[in-house]
Design an enzyme around this catalytic site. Sequence first.
Site, PDB file in Angstrom:
ATOM      1  N   SER A  66      -8.243   0.963   5.066  1.00  0.00           N
ATOM      2  CA  SER A  66      -6.929   1.573   5.303  1.00  0.00           C
ATOM      3  C   SER A  66      -6.609   1.623   6.799  1.00  0.00           C
ATOM      4  CB  SER A  66      -6.893   2.991   4.737  1.00  0.00           C
ATOM      5  OG  SER A  66      -7.051   2.927   3.336  1.00  0.00           O
ATOM      6  N   HIS A  70     -10.533  -3.393   1.398  1.00  0.00           N
ATOM      7  CA  HIS A  70     -10.932  -2.070   0.901  1.00  0.00           C
ATOM      8  C   HIS A  70     -11.850  -2.116  -0.320  1.00  0.00           C
ATOM      9  CE1 HIS A  70      -9.516   2.381   1.287  1.00  0.00           C
ATOM     10  NE2 HIS A  70     -10.719   2.133   1.766  1.00  0.00           N
ATOM     11  N   HIS A  96       1.541   2.123   3.944  1.00  0.00           N
ATOM     12  CA  HIS A  96       0.585   3.229   4.097  1.00  0.00           C
ATOM     13  C   HIS A  96       0.762   3.790   5.508  1.00  0.00           C
ATOM     14  CE1 HIS A  96      -3.334   5.208   4.493  1.00  0.00           C
ATOM     15  NE2 HIS A  96      -3.610   4.968   3.221  1.00  0.00           N
ATOM     16  N   ASP A 114       0.815  -1.216   0.000  1.00  0.00           N
ATOM     17  CA  ASP A 114       0.000   0.000   0.000  1.00  0.00           C
ATOM     18  C   ASP A 114       0.852   1.271   0.000  1.00  0.00           C
ATOM     19  OD1 ASP A 114      -2.198   1.589   0.074  1.00  0.00           O
ATOM     20  OD2 ASP A 114      -3.002   0.816   1.949  1.00  0.00           O
ATOM     21  N   ASP A 115       0.692   2.083  -1.023  1.00  0.00           N
ATOM     22  CA  ASP A 115       1.339   3.407  -1.107  1.00  0.00           C
ATOM     23  C   ASP A 115       2.860   3.344  -1.242  1.00  0.00           C
ATOM     24  OD1 ASP A 115      -1.259   4.260  -0.711  1.00  0.00           O
ATOM     25  OD2 ASP A 115      -0.801   5.634   0.926  1.00  0.00           O
ATOM     26  N   ARG A 141      -7.556  -1.509  -6.306  1.00  0.00           N
ATOM     27  CA  ARG A 141      -7.726  -2.904  -5.871  1.00  0.00           C
ATOM     28  C   ARG A 141      -8.819  -3.617  -6.664  1.00  0.00           C
ATOM     29  NH1 ARG A 141      -4.981  -3.354  -0.783  1.00  0.00           N
ATOM     30  NH2 ARG A 141      -3.706  -1.483  -0.882  1.00  0.00           N
ATOM     31  N   ASP A 147      -0.313  -0.498  -4.765  1.00  0.00           N
ATOM     32  CA  ASP A 147      -1.653  -0.098  -5.223  1.00  0.00           C
ATOM     33  C   ASP A 147      -1.716   1.312  -5.799  1.00  0.00           C
ATOM     34  OD1 ASP A 147      -1.393   1.277  -2.791  1.00  0.00           O
ATOM     35  OD2 ASP A 147      -3.534   1.114  -2.349  1.00  0.00           O
ATOM     36  N   ASN A 148      -0.721   2.132  -5.479  1.00  0.00           N
ATOM     37  CA  ASN A 148      -0.646   3.503  -6.029  1.00  0.00           C
ATOM     38  C   ASN A 148       0.681   4.107  -5.594  1.00  0.00           C
ATOM     39  OD1 ASN A 148      -3.101   3.820  -3.631  1.00  0.00           O
ATOM     40  ND2 ASN A 148      -1.193   4.933  -3.307  1.00  0.00           N
ATOM     41  N   CYS A 171      -6.480   3.771  -3.406  1.00  0.00           N
ATOM     42  CA  CYS A 171      -6.625   2.364  -2.995  1.00  0.00           C
ATOM     43  C   CYS A 171      -7.807   1.593  -3.583  1.00  0.00           C
ATOM     44  CB  CYS A 171      -6.747   2.282  -1.484  1.00  0.00           C
ATOM     45  SG  CYS A 171      -5.309   2.884  -0.607  1.00  0.00           S
ATOM     46  N   LYS A 223       0.643   9.770  -5.189  1.00  0.00           N
ATOM     47  CA  LYS A 223      -0.683   9.196  -4.974  1.00  0.00           C
ATOM     48  C   LYS A 223      -1.813  10.158  -5.330  1.00  0.00           C
ATOM     49  CE  LYS A 223      -3.430   7.398  -1.084  1.00  0.00           C
ATOM     50  NZ  LYS A 223      -3.321   6.760   0.236  1.00  0.00           N
ATOM     51  N   LYS A 255      -5.152  -6.042   3.584  1.00  0.00           N
ATOM     52  CA  LYS A 255      -6.125  -4.977   3.319  1.00  0.00           C
ATOM     53  C   LYS A 255      -7.077  -5.403   2.203  1.00  0.00           C
ATOM     54  CE  LYS A 255      -6.264  -0.116   1.897  1.00  0.00           C
ATOM     55  NZ  LYS A 255      -5.456   1.129   1.826  1.00  0.00           N
TER      56      LYS A 255
HETATM   57 MG    MG Z   1      -2.860   2.936  -1.379  1.00  0.00          MG
END
Ligand code: MG
Length: 476
Positions: free
Chosen positions: A171, A148, A245, A47-48, A91, A297-298, A87, A318, A146
């Site tokens: 998150s 989401h 994240h 994540d991130d 996903r 994811d980003n 996110c 992001k 995660k």
């Molecule tokens: Mg993310």
Amino acid sequence: MLHHKPLHVILYLLGIVALSVVYSCEGEPIEETSEDRPPNVVIMFVDDLGYGDLGIYGHPTIPTPNLDRLAREGQRWTSFYVASGVCTPSRGALLTGRLPIRLGLAYNETARRVFFPDSGGGLPLSEITIAEVLKEKGYATAAIGKWHLGHLPQYLPTQQGFDSYYGIPYSNDMDATGTGWKLEKFFEPPNINYWNVPLMEDDKIIERPANQHTITKRYTEKGIEFIKQNQDQPFFLYLAHNLPHTPLFAAEEFLNTTKRGLYGDVVAEVDWSAGQITNTLLELGLAENTLFVFTSDNGPWLLMNQTGGSAGLLKDGKGTTWEGGMRVPGIFWWPGKIKPAIQTGIGSTLDLLPTIAALASSNLPQDRAYDGYDLAPALFEGKASPRDHMLYYRRDEVCAVRLGPHKVHYITETEYHRDNQYTIHDTPLLYNVEVDPSEKFNIAEDHPEVLEKVKALVEKHKTTVKPVPNELAKKL
Ligand code: MG
């Protein structure tokens, strides 16, 4: 009945039979050995994490020896994209092979960017996830980490093709306690009590607030346990770490281990996790029949300053449709099967479902539009990527398009959560992101033919998009 048919029809039918025999003798369909077992699939989705946050992608002070090795032994993609800069839509796209706009996961004035604890929507059950594709083929499936894509019981992973779920359903900075979501809290020493996020097992909450200090370690242990338990049958593990994240948490043995500070320590633990999972595959003799994919994811959440990641030489982060928002690390590993290479062609998380479905000999349903490509020629035969373009959606709009080396921007917007400056470009911006990966030099005036070509591509794409209910607008 044959005697009623003219001679040329009989000869034709006999020809088909003859061809079928040849095919059966030479092709693989009639062999029923253990080698026909479809490959296992492990997707590690973090994540991130930014494009520039791994050693092998150029970070000077974050050591990631495990991922670096997997990238060298397999393929490291340098133009690998997610379908959204945030996110939830990212996903949904990875799991379905379809753009978020088709899933009801594209935000607009009335719908938020991602799901929140008071959201009432989710990834529609009519969508077909990678887990559902593989379940049909007899795979054991697990989602860890995660989710989401809707935290209500009807939207959890166990409703979307996964046999089991273990994780924080959204998150790790949600359910803010006390004075609520405040930026300052992210810069203080990590405190799990600021975020009252649940840890779930299937559809039950088993811990709240989740002890995030140990969450990366526990996700990893659960993943290893799942692999060991299912080693005698094909399996799919979707391991979606909540970190890096923000807020940042790492197990004690990783704290103060990197020169990059806490963010580096957290990424080091994620790297350890990738090492643990792939070493388990090697120890059990499964590596040569397992596709392992690592991606994010980003892009990095730049608002978080030093507790957020880096997109390296790419612009912004992001939430944006600049390269830093949607181009992420993409590592593919499968010893003996993947041709080791640095892939500079375009690839996307949208391509995972078609690629995996083909590996499992599953035909995609014909009743819906897919936005991905089977990457097999690039991964296994050393050929060019079959993908030649990428659409960059933000909100429900196509803000930018990459076609080959060129990238056209119709709308640009500054980073997620900062002073949003939304600009429509009457004359689109054009960059050559192979020559100019930082998107600094607008060459639109020199290439009107590229603008025309991309415009036609967007118009054609739009005819394939049908309106669907916006899941992100649904409230509890
Ligand atoms: Mg993310």
